[in-house]
Design a protein around this motif. Structure first.
Motif, mmCIF file in Angstrom:
data_model
loop_
_atom_site.group_PDB
_atom_site.id
_atom_site.type_symbol
_atom_site.label_atom_id
_atom_site.label_comp_id
_atom_site.label_asym_id
_atom_site.label_seq_id
_atom_site.Cartn_x
_atom_site.Cartn_y
_atom_site.Cartn_z
ATOM 1 N N ILE A 169 -37.214 55.787 -46.458
ATOM 2 C CA ILE A 169 -38.266 56.070 -47.442
ATOM 3 C C ILE A 169 -38.771 54.731 -47.973
ATOM 4 O O ILE A 169 -37.972 53.854 -48.321
ATOM 5 C CB ILE A 169 -37.727 56.922 -48.615
ATOM 6 N N LEU A 170 -40.088 54.567 -47.992
ATOM 7 C CA LEU A 170 -40.694 53.332 -48.507
ATOM 8 C C LEU A 170 -41.378 53.659 -49.827
ATOM 9 O O LEU A 170 -42.387 54.380 -49.834
ATOM 10 C CB LEU A 170 -41.703 52.790 -47.499
ATOM 11 N N ALA A 171 -40.813 53.165 -50.933
ATOM 12 C CA ALA A 171 -41.376 53.461 -52.259
ATOM 13 C C ALA A 171 -41.037 52.306 -53.204
ATOM 14 O O ALA A 171 -39.874 51.881 -53.269
ATOM 15 C CB ALA A 171 -40.812 54.761 -52.807
ATOM 16 N N GLU A 172 -42.054 51.818 -53.896
ATOM 17 C CA GLU A 172 -41.804 50.733 -54.856
ATOM 18 C C GLU A 172 -41.059 51.296 -56.077
ATOM 19 O O GLU A 172 -40.176 50.665 -56.621
ATOM 20 C CB GLU A 172 -43.143 50.109 -55.273
ATOM 21 N N ARG A 173 -41.463 52.486 -56.470
ATOM 22 C CA ARG A 173 -40.876 53.225 -57.583
ATOM 23 C C ARG A 173 -40.895 54.692 -57.174
ATOM 24 O O ARG A 173 -41.782 55.074 -56.397
ATOM 25 C CB ARG A 173 -41.723 53.047 -58.871
ATOM 26 N N PRO A 174 -40.132 55.595 -57.708
ATOM 27 C CA PRO A 174 -38.983 55.308 -58.579
ATOM 28 C C PRO A 174 -37.808 54.749 -57.781
ATOM 29 O O PRO A 174 -37.852 54.734 -56.552
ATOM 30 C CB PRO A 174 -38.652 56.701 -59.126
ATOM 31 N N LYS A 175 -36.774 54.392 -58.480
ATOM 32 C CA LYS A 175 -35.560 53.915 -57.839
ATOM 33 C C LYS A 175 -34.872 55.139 -57.203
ATOM 34 O O LYS A 175 -34.612 56.135 -57.885
ATOM 35 C CB LYS A 175 -34.669 53.305 -58.923
ATOM 36 N N LEU A 176 -34.606 55.054 -55.902
ATOM 37 C CA LEU A 176 -34.156 56.272 -55.191
ATOM 38 C C LEU A 176 -32.650 56.332 -54.926
ATOM 39 O O LEU A 176 -32.148 57.377 -54.510
ATOM 40 C CB LEU A 176 -34.908 56.413 -53.871
ATOM 41 N N ILE A 215 -30.098 58.486 -44.923
ATOM 42 C CA ILE A 215 -31.301 58.238 -45.727
ATOM 43 C C ILE A 215 -31.256 56.791 -46.216
ATOM 44 O O ILE A 215 -30.289 56.378 -46.861
ATOM 45 C CB ILE A 215 -31.359 59.183 -46.955
ATOM 46 N N LYS A 216 -32.292 56.050 -45.887
ATOM 47 C CA LYS A 216 -32.410 54.677 -46.388
ATOM 48 C C LYS A 216 -33.631 54.624 -47.318
ATOM 49 O O LYS A 216 -34.611 55.322 -47.087
ATOM 50 C CB LYS A 216 -32.594 53.690 -45.229
ATOM 51 N N ALA A 217 -33.539 53.825 -48.354
ATOM 52 C CA ALA A 217 -34.692 53.688 -49.259
ATOM 53 C C ALA A 217 -34.973 52.207 -49.448
ATOM 54 O O ALA A 217 -34.047 51.420 -49.636
ATOM 55 C CB ALA A 217 -34.395 54.350 -50.590
ATOM 56 N N LYS A 218 -36.236 51.840 -49.319
ATOM 57 C CA LYS A 218 -36.575 50.432 -49.575
ATOM 58 C C LYS A 218 -37.927 50.324 -50.271
ATOM 59 O O LYS A 218 -38.755 51.240 -50.190
ATOM 60 C CB LYS A 218 -36.524 49.585 -48.306
ATOM 61 N N THR A 219 -38.122 49.195 -50.948
ATOM 62 C CA THR A 219 -39.427 48.913 -51.561
ATOM 63 C C THR A 219 -40.260 48.193 -50.518
ATOM 64 O O THR A 219 -39.759 47.845 -49.440
ATOM 65 C CB THR A 219 -39.279 48.014 -52.799
ATOM 66 N N ASN A 220 -41.516 47.963 -50.846
ATOM 67 C CA ASN A 220 -42.367 47.205 -49.918
ATOM 68 C C ASN A 220 -42.607 45.796 -50.439
ATOM 69 O O ASN A 220 -43.610 45.170 -50.082
ATOM 70 C CB ASN A 220 -43.685 47.945 -49.693
ATOM 71 N N GLU A 221 -41.696 45.325 -51.300
ATOM 72 C CA GLU A 221 -41.753 43.951 -51.813
ATOM 73 C C GLU A 221 -43.094 43.655 -52.487
ATOM 74 O O GLU A 221 -43.621 42.544 -52.380
ATOM 75 C CB GLU A 221 -41.490 42.936 -50.683
ATOM 76 N N GLY A 222 -43.664 44.666 -53.131
ATOM 77 C CA GLY A 222 -44.921 44.477 -53.868
ATOM 78 C C GLY A 222 -46.154 44.359 -52.994
ATOM 79 O O GLY A 222 -47.259 44.107 -53.492
ATOM 80 N N LEU A 223 -45.968 44.550 -51.686
ATOM 81 C CA LEU A 223 -47.103 44.346 -50.767
ATOM 82 C C LEU A 223 -47.834 45.657 -50.470
ATOM 83 O O LEU A 223 -47.224 46.719 -50.441
ATOM 84 C CB LEU A 223 -46.598 43.744 -49.454
ATOM 85 N N ASP A 224 -49.107 45.523 -50.224
ATOM 86 C CA ASP A 224 -49.942 46.644 -49.770
ATOM 87 C C ASP A 224 -49.942 47.819 -50.778
ATOM 88 O O ASP A 224 -49.443 47.695 -51.887
ATOM 89 C CB ASP A 224 -49.495 47.141 -48.392
ATOM 90 N N GLY A 245 -46.595 48.799 -52.129
ATOM 91 C CA GLY A 245 -46.122 47.797 -53.088
ATOM 92 C C GLY A 245 -46.838 47.920 -54.425
ATOM 93 O O GLY A 245 -46.257 47.640 -55.474
ATOM 94 N N ARG A 246 -48.095 48.350 -54.368
ATOM 95 C CA ARG A 246 -48.876 48.510 -55.617
ATOM 96 C C ARG A 246 -48.633 49.887 -56.248
ATOM 97 O O ARG A 246 -49.314 50.273 -57.174
ATOM 98 C CB ARG A 246 -50.366 48.329 -55.308
ATOM 99 N N LYS A 247 -47.698 50.648 -55.707
ATOM 100 C CA LYS A 247 -47.319 51.988 -56.198
ATOM 101 C C LYS A 247 -48.461 52.996 -56.084
ATOM 102 O O LYS A 247 -48.513 53.973 -56.825
ATOM 103 C CB LYS A 247 -46.806 51.916 -57.651
ATOM 104 N N GLU A 248 -49.380 52.727 -55.151
ATOM 105 C CA GLU A 248 -50.480 53.677 -54.939
ATOM 106 C C GLU A 248 -50.093 54.749 -53.908
ATOM 107 O O GLU A 248 -50.795 55.747 -53.765
ATOM 108 C CB GLU A 248 -51.724 52.931 -54.428
ATOM 109 N N ALA A 249 -49.036 54.495 -53.186
ATOM 110 C CA ALA A 249 -48.657 55.424 -52.112
ATOM 111 C C ALA A 249 -47.155 55.352 -51.876
ATOM 112 O O ALA A 249 -46.494 54.392 -52.310
ATOM 113 C CB ALA A 249 -49.396 55.074 -50.819
#
Ligand code: MG
Length: 410
Positions: free
Chosen positions: A349-356, A381-390, A393-397
């Motif tokens: 799962i790729l999500a900047e927020r929430p913390k999963l 299940i793996k969860a990671k952020t996108n390091e603020g990118l794209d 990363g901007r929490k739009e998706a």
């Protein structure tokens, strides 16, 4: 006494055939050799001895039931087993269609079995429950041999030089090219076999009863191993070969899927069927569960069934705000319909927020349940952020990727 060969079966006969499976024997030699080896448990009837965790007869029945022309499978049981309804139900689940009681000698048991088959002039094969490796192609070939020539016996050509002995001394060397070891199935028309066995010669197989009448029996050479379990060593061999055969017949299919949804206010965030508290949720026609959407695409991909959009168009009003577990259930139904089963699924799962991290184990269990997997280890299940990118990363998706491995077992 010489009689003309059996008349070949009428080629217009229905292709449907019967098989009589003899499973009434005690298996004294197997019992003795297992005890000699130090086996201390109860050794039951040979047909029910455990082979790779299943009764010997289960393997044999499943192999015979896999032959399309075999539509009648009579199991000849010991009198004690005839009363066991649960046992008979189990045998039916492996392909048995009818049961009858065995007699004093093998030939008496076979005769009872033959009488329990349909009396419509069809071919009947007699098979030993202790030959679990019988290959469908060899079954088809031995029946074809009988259809053409009247009677047939599946046989193995002798590869060793054959000595005849007397009192422990070689009396002569037999011409090897003339030696065949009789296996089963042995096939003839029902009434021909019944007639031969009713003569009550002492015989060790059905072909021998036909030979006694001067009937021609065609040798059909087995193309696959078909050993008989008689001793503990045979049991080892059969287990080794079954393991090998099973592996050969397993095929693997890999699939991957991905999904991304825009995050908006006022929508629930559902991941893998688990509701995760957050002020934003995915915009979408259904509940927008990226975990399950990527998983469905991976399942469909591995099964060669297209993609989620083809199966569940987002123009279909019945999918409006639908729980995506419905899509997984439908995809699994189709996957299983092709004889495929899930080995494992790996999802990121790729999500900047929430913390999963607090939700990963609940998502894992939910996905394992939806896939019908009893072992939660088969889902990761793996969860990671996108390091603020794209956009992620901007929490739009938020997005997910899934890989699935399916296997097709025999
Ligand atoms: Mg989607």
């Amino acid at each position: 006494m010489t009689q003309p060969p059996n008349p070949p079966s009428d080629p217009t006969d229905s292709e449907a055939v019967s098989v009589v499976l003899v499973a009434a024997g005690r298996g004294q030699r197997l019992r003795e050799s297992l005890v000699k080896r130090g086996f201390v448990g109860q050794v039951g009837r040979k047909a029910f001895v455990s082979i790779l965790g299943q009764p010997l007869i289960a393997w044999t029945l499943k192999a015979l039931a896999a032959v399309p022309t075999v539509d009648n499978l009579v199991v000849v049981l010991h009198a004690d087993d005839m009363a066991d309804e649960a046992l008979k139900e189990q045998l039916k689940s492996w392909g048995a269609t009818h049961f009858t009681e065995g007699g004093r000698r093998r030939q008496d048991s076979v005769l009872n079995g033959l009488r329990a088959t349909p009396d419509d002039g069809r071919l009947v094969g007699v098979h030993d429950a202790a030959r679990p490796l019988i290959h469908p192609d060899d079954v088809t070939a031995v029946f074809a041999g009988a259809r053409e020539h009247g009677a047939s016996v599946l046989s193995q050509r002798a590869t060793s030089t054959v000595k005849q002995s007397k009192d422990g001394w070689v009396s002569q060397t037999l011409p090897r090219e003339m030696i065949f070891l009789a296996q089963t199935p042995q096939v003839a028309r029902r009434e021909v076999l019944i007639n031969a066995l009713m003569q009550d010669f002492e015989v060790t197989d059905e072909a021998m009863a036909l030979e006694q009448l001067g009937a021609a029996v065609r040798i059909v050479e087995a193309q696959h191993p078909n050993p008989k379990v008689t001793t503990a060593q045979d049991k080892d061999l059969v287990e080794f070969l079954l393991r090998k055969q099973k592996e050969l017949e397993v095929t693997y299919r890999i699939g991957e899927g991905s999904d991304i949804h825009r995050l908006v206010e006022g929508r629930k965030l559902v991941l893998g069927g688990v509701e995760v508290p957050y002020e934003y949720g995915p915009l979408g026609h259904s509940d927008g569960d990226v975990v399950l959407h990527s998983l469905v695409d991976a399942l469909l991909g591995a099964a060669g069934l297209g993609d989620i959009g083809e199966l569940f168009p987002d123009t279909d009003p019945q999918h409006k705000d639908a729980a995506s577990s419905v899509f997984v259930a439908e995809a699994m139904k189709r996957v299983r319909g092709l004889g495929l089963e899930v080995i494992n699924a790996d999802i990121t799962i790729l999500a900047e927020r929430p913390k999963l991290s607090p939700w990963k184990s609940a998502i894992r269990e939910s996905v394992a349940t939806l896939l019908g997997l009893s072992d939660v280890q088969a889902v990761n299940i793996k969860a990671k952020t996108n390091e603020g990118l794209d956009a992620i990363g901007r929490k739009e998706a938020l997005a997910a990727r899934a890989s699935v491995l399916l296997q097709k077992s025999s």
